[in-house]
Design an enzyme around this catalytic site. Sequence first.
Site, PDB file in Angstrom:
ATOM      1  N   ASN A  12       0.870  -1.182   0.000  1.00  0.00           N
ATOM      2  CA  ASN A  12       0.000   0.000   0.000  1.00  0.00           C
ATOM      3  C   ASN A  12       0.909   1.234   0.000  1.00  0.00           C
ATOM      4  O   ASN A  12       1.489   1.579   1.018  1.00  0.00           O
ATOM      5  CB  ASN A  12      -0.880  -0.039   1.260  1.00  0.00           C
ATOM      6  N   TRP A  13       1.010   1.848  -1.179  1.00  0.00           N
ATOM      7  CA  TRP A  13       1.956   2.971  -1.316  1.00  0.00           C
ATOM      8  C   TRP A  13       1.386   4.278  -0.771  1.00  0.00           C
ATOM      9  O   TRP A  13       2.069   5.301  -0.768  1.00  0.00           O
ATOM     10  CB  TRP A  13       2.360   3.129  -2.778  1.00  0.00           C
ATOM     11  N   LYS A  14       0.123   4.265  -0.394  1.00  0.00           N
ATOM     12  CA  LYS A  14      -0.544   5.452   0.166  1.00  0.00           C
ATOM     13  C   LYS A  14      -0.362   6.674  -0.757  1.00  0.00           C
ATOM     14  O   LYS A  14      -0.311   6.510  -1.974  1.00  0.00           O
ATOM     15  CB  LYS A  14      -0.035   5.718   1.585  1.00  0.00           C
ATOM     16  N   HIS A  98      -9.487   1.033   5.002  1.00  0.00           N
ATOM     17  CA  HIS A  98      -8.209   1.237   5.698  1.00  0.00           C
ATOM     18  C   HIS A  98      -8.454   2.174   6.885  1.00  0.00           C
ATOM     19  O   HIS A  98      -9.277   3.098   6.797  1.00  0.00           O
ATOM     20  CB  HIS A  98      -7.186   1.833   4.726  1.00  0.00           C
ATOM     21  N   GLU A 100      -6.864   4.616   7.938  1.00  0.00           N
ATOM     22  CA  GLU A 100      -6.674   6.035   7.619  1.00  0.00           C
ATOM     23  C   GLU A 100      -7.919   6.604   6.934  1.00  0.00           C
ATOM     24  O   GLU A 100      -8.275   7.765   7.142  1.00  0.00           O
ATOM     25  CB  GLU A 100      -5.415   6.213   6.746  1.00  0.00           C
ATOM     26  N   GLU A 169      -5.285  -4.956  10.763  1.00  0.00           N
ATOM     27  CA  GLU A 169      -4.293  -3.903  10.914  1.00  0.00           C
ATOM     28  C   GLU A 169      -4.552  -3.150  12.220  1.00  0.00           C
ATOM     29  O   GLU A 169      -5.373  -2.210  12.242  1.00  0.00           O
ATOM     30  CB  GLU A 169      -4.394  -2.925   9.749  1.00  0.00           C
ATOM     31  N   GLY A 175       2.418   2.316  10.740  1.00  0.00           N
ATOM     32  CA  GLY A 175       3.348   3.425  10.553  1.00  0.00           C
ATOM     33  C   GLY A 175       4.049   3.855  11.830  1.00  0.00           C
ATOM     34  O   GLY A 175       4.663   4.926  11.875  1.00  0.00           O
ATOM     35  N   SER A 215       3.432  -2.127  10.405  1.00  0.00           N
ATOM     36  CA  SER A 215       4.892  -2.129  10.562  1.00  0.00           C
ATOM     37  C   SER A 215       5.513  -3.492  10.300  1.00  0.00           C
ATOM     38  O   SER A 215       6.442  -3.908  10.998  1.00  0.00           O
ATOM     39  CB  SER A 215       5.280  -1.615  11.952  1.00  0.00           C
ATOM     40  N   GLY A 236       2.850  -1.130   4.367  1.00  0.00           N
ATOM     41  CA  GLY A 236       2.860   0.300   4.074  1.00  0.00           C
ATOM     42  C   GLY A 236       4.287   0.786   3.845  1.00  0.00           C
ATOM     43  O   GLY A 236       4.835   0.681   2.743  1.00  0.00           O
TER      44      GLY A 236
END
Length: 266
Positions: A12-14, A98, A100, A169, A175, A215, A236
């Site tokens: 997941n490159w965000k 997600h 976020e 998650e 992160g 992580s 991530g």
Amino acid sequence: MKKFRKKLVAGNWKMNKTVADAQKLADGIKDALADCREVDVVLCPPFTALKAVGEVIDATSIKLGAQNMHWEASGAYTGEISGSMLRDLYCHYVILGHSERRSYFGETNDVVNRKVKAALGAKLIPIVCVGETLQERDAGRMQEVVESQLVHSLADLGERLGEIIVAYEPVWAIGTGRTASPEQAQDMHAFIREAVGKLGGVETASKMRLLYGGSMKPDNAVALLAQPDIDGGLIGGAALETRAFVEIVRAAIPKREPGLPAGTVE
Ligand code: PEP
């Protein structure tokens, strides 16, 4: 003998990478993993780089995924992208719910559920994220929270529940450099499989792939991926660097056990 669930590792490159940077990262991953058939590998760049990354990985076993989509197929939804638009760019997967998106953009379980149904309707495989906050874990409410996310985000899918991938998650591990221990992750994955069993039957639950995210790095991937109910990772930070991502994918390659076909567990 347990059901064989092929491991899947998704990056997941965000909101990172220009088109040129995304092409470069995808190129490096493709060069390193072109021959990798034992693990399903998925790259989820930002919308703006989907086409370019799709071209890089075209004709390889690496698949393209998006990080979000809208639940409607088209219409007056300024700034949104639909499932059919993603299919048009040869996406196979889409990350939904997600944490976020849930925390910064107010996505509720109901919204996630609508998106899941729309994704299935557009022939995309949803990777549905669930996970508790640190406060919820500290209060001992993590199972209650995760079960409620599952029940509502995956409501009314009927037989299609079997097409979903769930990513556990824990929000406190995303992160932060703080990972769930393999035991904590395994406990929750086993709980999720049980909860999915209640929703759609034991057979569906035993076949469903459950990913861990939070992580995951090359140095903790081996222990996490060795857990019986962890079927891969949603990555991530470490997915933004070719070497780290490739090492995690390699850690997911099943070890052949004497006398059994590759990938067989137990
Ligand atoms: C994620 O956001 O899905 C994630 C797992 O991030 P990180 O690996 O950076 O914790």
